[in-house]
Design a protein around this motif. Structure first.
Motif, PDB file in Angstrom:
ATOM      1  N   SER A  99       0.825  -1.217   0.000  1.00  0.00           N
ATOM      2  CA  SER A  99       0.000   0.000   0.000  1.00  0.00           C
ATOM      3  C   SER A  99       0.852   1.257   0.000  1.00  0.00           C
ATOM      4  CB  SER A  99      -0.970  -0.010   1.184  1.00  0.00           C
ATOM      5  OG  SER A  99      -0.255  -0.016   2.397  1.00  0.00           O
ATOM      6  N   GLU A 103       0.462   3.779  -3.118  1.00  0.00           N
ATOM      7  CA  GLU A 103       0.082   5.167  -2.859  1.00  0.00           C
ATOM      8  C   GLU A 103       1.066   6.128  -3.523  1.00  0.00           C
ATOM      9  OE1 GLU A 103       0.006   7.929   1.040  1.00  0.00           O
ATOM     10  OE2 GLU A 103      -1.233   6.111   1.174  1.00  0.00           O
ATOM     11  N   ASP A 106       0.363   6.027  -7.323  1.00  0.00           N
ATOM     12  CA  ASP A 106      -0.872   6.730  -7.665  1.00  0.00           C
ATOM     13  C   ASP A 106      -0.730   8.225  -7.453  1.00  0.00           C
ATOM     14  OD1 ASP A 106      -2.010   4.335  -8.346  1.00  0.00           O
ATOM     15  OD2 ASP A 106      -3.044   4.070  -6.427  1.00  0.00           O
TER      16      ASP A 106
END
Length: 110
Positions: A99, A103, A106
């Motif tokens: 994650s 993150e 993105d």
């Protein structure tokens, strides 16, 4: 083929080996990317996620920010598909990092 996730400062980065089939897929994905133009440069990373380094025998490939560099040669990966593919190869024992990297990927796309 050894993959290193360049993420930490002051402690060792996570590393893992790609399975033979995944290693072949990495080679094919890398070869399929278009060459970068002479003006293309990889942005200077700050702290945190700084890409992946893949060692394949005497070959060292760095994958970061839509660029794939090997020595003086550079290829573009504007969708960061190779970074996302490498992230998908993360072993389950390192799943807690997924994650954090996703993150960063993105957040840097926009």
């Amino acid at each position: 083929m050894l993959v290193e996730l360049d993420l930490f400062s002051g402690r060792p980065n996570p590393r893992w080996r790609l399975a033979p089939g995944a290693a072949e897929e990495f080679r094919a994905l890398t070869a399929g990317l278009p060459p970068a133009g002479p003006a293309a440069r990889t942005p200077s990373p700050g702290l945190g996620y700084r890409g992946f380094t893949v060692r394949d025998a005497d070959r060292v490939v760095h994958v970061f920010a839509g660029r794939v560099t090997e020595g003086d040669a550079s290829r573009t990966d504007p969708g960061r598909s190779l970074e996302r593919w490498l992230l998908a190869q993360l072993p389950s024992s390192l799943g807690h990092l997924c994650s954090v990297v996703a993150e960063a990927l993105d957040g840097d796309d926009g």
